[in-house]
Design a protein around this motif. Structure first.
Motif, short mmCIF file in Angstrom:
data_model
loop_
_atom_site.label_atom_id
_atom_site.label_comp_id
_atom_site.label_asym_id
_atom_site.label_seq_id
_atom_site.Cartn_x
_atom_site.Cartn_y
_atom_site.Cartn_z
N ILE A 185 8.68 14.23 -2.13
CA ILE A 185 9.81 13.95 -1.24
C ILE A 185 9.28 13.72 0.18
CG2 ILE A 185 11.80 15.05 -0.10
CD1 ILE A 185 12.32 16.42 -2.91
N GLN A 186 8.38 14.61 0.60
CA GLN A 186 7.79 14.49 1.93
C GLN A 186 6.98 13.19 2.04
OE1 GLN A 186 5.27 17.77 3.07
NE2 GLN A 186 5.57 17.36 5.23
N LEU A 187 6.22 12.88 1.01
CA LEU A 187 5.43 11.65 1.00
C LEU A 187 6.33 10.43 1.17
CD1 LEU A 187 2.66 10.16 0.46
CD2 LEU A 187 3.39 10.08 -1.94
N ALA A 188 7.39 10.36 0.38
CA ALA A 188 8.31 9.21 0.46
C ALA A 188 8.91 9.10 1.86
CB ALA A 188 9.40 9.33 -0.60
N GLY A 189 9.29 10.24 2.43
CA GLY A 189 9.83 10.22 3.79
C GLY A 189 8.80 9.74 4.80
N ASN A 190 7.58 10.25 4.69
CA ASN A 190 6.52 9.85 5.62
C ASN A 190 6.16 8.37 5.49
OD1 ASN A 190 6.37 12.48 6.55
ND2 ASN A 190 4.58 13.01 5.31
N LEU A 191 6.35 7.80 4.31
CA LEU A 191 6.01 6.39 4.09
C LEU A 191 7.21 5.46 4.32
CD1 LEU A 191 3.68 6.72 0.96
CD2 LEU A 191 3.02 6.31 3.35
N GLY A 192 8.31 6.02 4.80
CA GLY A 192 9.46 5.20 5.15
C GLY A 192 10.28 4.73 3.96
N ASP A 193 10.39 5.58 2.94
CA ASP A 193 11.19 5.24 1.76
C ASP A 193 12.27 6.30 1.56
OD1 ASP A 193 12.25 4.46 -0.67
OD2 ASP A 193 10.37 4.63 -1.79
N PRO A 194 13.35 6.22 2.36
CA PRO A 194 14.40 7.23 2.25
C PRO A 194 15.14 7.20 0.92
CG PRO A 194 15.06 5.47 3.74
CD PRO A 194 13.63 5.23 3.39
N ALA A 195 15.17 6.08 0.23
CA ALA A 195 15.87 6.02 -1.06
C ALA A 195 15.13 6.86 -2.10
CB ALA A 195 16.01 4.57 -1.53
N THR A 196 13.81 6.70 -2.19
CA THR A 196 13.04 7.52 -3.12
C THR A 196 13.12 8.98 -2.72
OG1 THR A 196 11.53 5.72 -3.68
CG2 THR A 196 10.74 7.96 -4.10
N GLU A 197 13.08 9.24 -1.44
CA GLU A 197 13.22 10.61 -0.94
C GLU A 197 14.54 11.21 -1.42
OE1 GLU A 197 12.77 12.76 3.45
OE2 GLU A 197 13.20 10.62 3.34
N GLU A 198 15.62 10.48 -1.32
CA GLU A 198 16.93 10.96 -1.75
C GLU A 198 17.00 11.14 -3.27
OE1 GLU A 198 20.73 12.43 -1.59
OE2 GLU A 198 19.37 12.08 0.06
N ASP A 226 0.83 -1.21 0.00
CA ASP A 226 0.00 0.00 0.00
C ASP A 226 0.87 1.26 0.00
OD1 ASP A 226 0.70 -0.59 2.74
OD2 ASP A 226 -0.84 0.84 3.39
N LYS A 227 2.01 1.21 0.67
CA LYS A 227 2.93 2.35 0.65
C LYS A 227 3.60 2.47 -0.71
CE LYS A 227 3.83 2.34 5.59
NZ LYS A 227 4.85 2.19 6.64
N ALA A 228 4.01 1.34 -1.26
CA ALA A 228 4.63 1.34 -2.59
C ALA A 228 3.68 1.91 -3.63
CB ALA A 228 5.08 -0.07 -2.98
N GLU A 229 2.40 1.55 -3.54
CA GLU A 229 1.41 2.06 -4.49
C GLU A 229 1.33 3.59 -4.45
OE1 GLU A 229 -2.11 -0.06 -3.28
OE2 GLU A 229 -1.64 -1.79 -4.57
N GLN A 230 1.35 4.17 -3.26
CA GLN A 230 1.28 5.63 -3.13
C GLN A 230 2.53 6.29 -3.71
OE1 GLN A 230 -0.14 7.14 0.79
NE2 GLN A 230 -0.30 4.94 1.29
N ILE A 231 3.67 5.69 -3.43
CA ILE A 231 4.94 6.26 -3.92
C ILE A 231 5.01 6.14 -5.44
CG2 ILE A 231 7.45 6.03 -3.88
CD1 ILE A 231 7.04 4.99 -0.91
N ILE A 232 4.63 4.99 -5.98
CA ILE A 232 4.64 4.79 -7.44
C ILE A 232 3.69 5.76 -8.11
CG2 ILE A 232 4.04 3.15 -9.27
CD1 ILE A 232 5.07 0.94 -7.19
N ASP A 233 2.54 5.98 -7.50
CA ASP A 233 1.59 6.94 -8.06
C ASP A 233 2.22 8.33 -8.15
OD1 ASP A 233 -1.19 7.65 -8.86
OD2 ASP A 233 -1.11 8.85 -7.02
N ALA A 234 2.90 8.74 -7.09
CA ALA A 234 3.59 10.04 -7.09
C ALA A 234 4.70 10.06 -8.14
CB ALA A 234 4.15 10.34 -5.70
N LEU A 235 5.48 8.99 -8.21
CA LEU A 235 6.56 8.92 -9.18
C LEU A 235 6.03 8.99 -10.61
CD1 LEU A 235 8.85 6.19 -7.55
CD2 LEU A 235 9.36 8.65 -7.78
N ASN A 236 4.92 8.34 -10.86
CA ASN A 236 4.35 8.38 -12.22
C ASN A 236 3.85 9.78 -12.57
OD1 ASN A 236 4.87 5.96 -13.54
ND2 ASN A 236 3.21 4.91 -12.46
N THR A 237 3.37 10.52 -11.59
CA THR A 237 3.01 11.91 -11.83
C THR A 237 4.27 12.71 -12.17
OG1 THR A 237 1.08 11.80 -10.40
CG2 THR A 237 2.02 13.99 -10.80
N ASP A 238 5.34 12.50 -11.40
CA ASP A 238 6.60 13.20 -11.67
C ASP A 238 7.15 12.83 -13.05
OD1 ASP A 238 6.52 14.41 -9.15
OD2 ASP A 238 7.68 12.79 -8.22
#
Length: 181
Positions: free
Chosen positions: A136-149, A24-36
Motif C-alpha cells: 500500500i505504501q509502495l503504491a502511494g509512494n509511486l503515485g498509484d492511488p487506485a492500487t493503494e485503495e 518502471d513504476k508499473a513494474e514495481q507495483i506489478i511485482d508487489a501485486l504478484n507477490t500478494d
C-alpha cells in the motif's frame, strides 16, 4: 482448430496502458501485486485444506467460517490479478509459479489439530498483512492511488478474518471438556 501458438505478452514483460503509470513504476507495483496474488493462493489452499479437515465440537461454525475466509481470499486475489493486468502486467497464475513467488509457505499435507491449524493460518495472515501494508505504501509512494485503495480494501477484509481466527484461538469457550474418571 489452429495448432499455432502465439504469445501475446511474455509473463515477465510490462506493457504500456491507458492508465499512464510510468513503466518502471508499473513494474514495481506489478511485482508487489504478484507477490500478494501468490500469497493469496497459498493462503487460499491452506484455508481450503482446513475447511475440509476441521473436526470437533465447533466443527460446523469453523467449517462455515473457513469457507467464508477462503472465499474472501479468492475474491481479493481476483481483484489483485485484474489490477496487475490493468497496469500492463501478467498476473502470476500457475501453482508452481505462485508457490515460488509467495513469501508465505503452505504448512504441508499433514492434518493438524484445530488449534494448530488455526495458529498456522493466523501466522500466515500476519505475514500477508505486513506485505499488504508495505505494498500500500509502495503504491502511494509511486503515485498509484487506485492500487493503494484496492489494497487497502483487501487489507481490511484480511485483517477482519485474521481477527476472527484470533478469537477462535482464545482460551475462553462455552464448550465443556468431559471430565476424565
Amino acid at each position: 482448430m489452429s495448432t499455432q501458438k502465439t504469445v501475446r505478452q511474455p509473463a515477465d514483460e510490462v506493457e504500456e496502458t491507458a492508465l499512464r503509470i510510468e513503466k518502471d513504476k508499473a513494474e514495481q507495483i506489478i511485482d508487489a501485486l504478484n507477490t500478494d496474488l501468490a500469497n493469496a493462493y497459498v493462503l487460499y489452499h491452506q484455508l481450503k485444506k482446513h475447511h475440509w479437515n476441521v473436526e470437533g465440537a465447533e466443527f460446523l461454525e469453523l467449517h462455515r467460517f473457513l469457507e467464508e475466509a477462503y472465499e474472501h481470499v479468492e475474491e481479493g486475489a481476483d481483484i489483485i490479478a485484474e489490477r496487475a493486468q490493468a497496469l500492463g502486467g501478467v498476473p502470476v497464475a500457475g501453482p508452481s509459479n505462485q508457490e515460488e513467488r509467495a513469501t508465505v509457505e503452505f504448512e504441508g499435507e499433514d492434518v493438524y489439530d484445530v488449534r494448530t491449524s488455526l495458529h498456522n493460518d493466523l501466522e500466515m495472515y500476519g505475514d500477508i498483512i505486513e506485505d499488504l501494508r508495505e505494498h500500500i505504501q509502495l503504491a502511494g509512494n509511486l503515485g498509484d492511488p487506485a492500487t493503494e485503495e484496492i489494497l487497502r480494501t483487501i487489507l481490511v477484509e484480511v485483517e477482519e478474518d485474521a481477527h476472527h481466527i484470533e478469537h477462535y484461538l482464545e482460551d475462553d469457550t462455552l464448550v465443556l471438556e468431559e471430565a476424565t474418571h
